[in-house]
Design a protein around this motif. Structure first.
Motif: not given
Length: 168
Positions: A88-93, A95-101, A132-138
């Motif tokens: 869920l954290s990965f998808f939230a980040f 989505l945030a990246t896409a919205i900010i872009h 996003l990268l931190f969530s993916l790594l975890l």
């Protein structure tokens, strides 16, 4: 009760027999075989890397010992919750990246640093990409270090078999 034909008790059966708390946390009395219980707790109740001959002994202990079965259930619950949380954290980040872009904040300057302007959108997008990268790594770490992916796969397979039998 013959251990080879005994079915492992599920959470609902254990909760009905004792209590919901005891079904996850175990009993105050502890394990009925402290040597085996200590070995299993040191492995976090993960039998995936154990040889088949040894595994049958430990599985038989898990069938007999309510405390160890409950502790194993707690560990697997934590593993699955961590995987779900990091997904869920990965998808939230993401989505945030896409919205900010796509947001109109690109022209807003956060700070003027001598000759360069630090864009607010670039700063937010950098933070979102870092998350996003931190969530993916975890997520990868949890998936590699725990038997949760195999547990989820086996559960899905059992559900498919059960629904297939019901349809026949």
């Amino acid at each position: 009760m013959n251990q080879s034909t005994a079915k492992p008790a599920g959470y609902l059966q254990d909760a009905a027999a004792r209590s919901a708390t005891a079904a996850l946390l175990g009993t105050p009395e502890g394990c009925n075989d402290q040597v085996v219980g200590t070995i299993l707790s040191g492995w976090r109740y993960d039998l995936s890397e154990v040889s088949p001959a040894t595994r049958t002994d430990y599985e038989a202990h898990l069938l007999d010992c309510y405390h160890c079965r409950a502790r194993q259930r707690l560990h697997r619950t934590i593993d699955v919750v961590l995987l779900a949380l990091f997904t869920l954290s990965f998808f939230a980040f993401l989505l945030a990246t896409a919205i900010i872009h796509r947001a109109p904040w690109g022209q807003t300057a956060l700070a003027s640093l001598h000759t360069a302007h630090l864009s607010f959108a670039v700063t937010l997008q950098t933070v979102a990409l870092g998350g996003l990268l931190f969530s993916l790594l975890l997520w990868i770490m949890v998936a590699l270090m725990t038997p949760a992916p195999m547990l989820i796969h086996n559960t899905v397979q059992q559900r498919r078999l059960a629904t297939g039998r019901q349809r026949l």
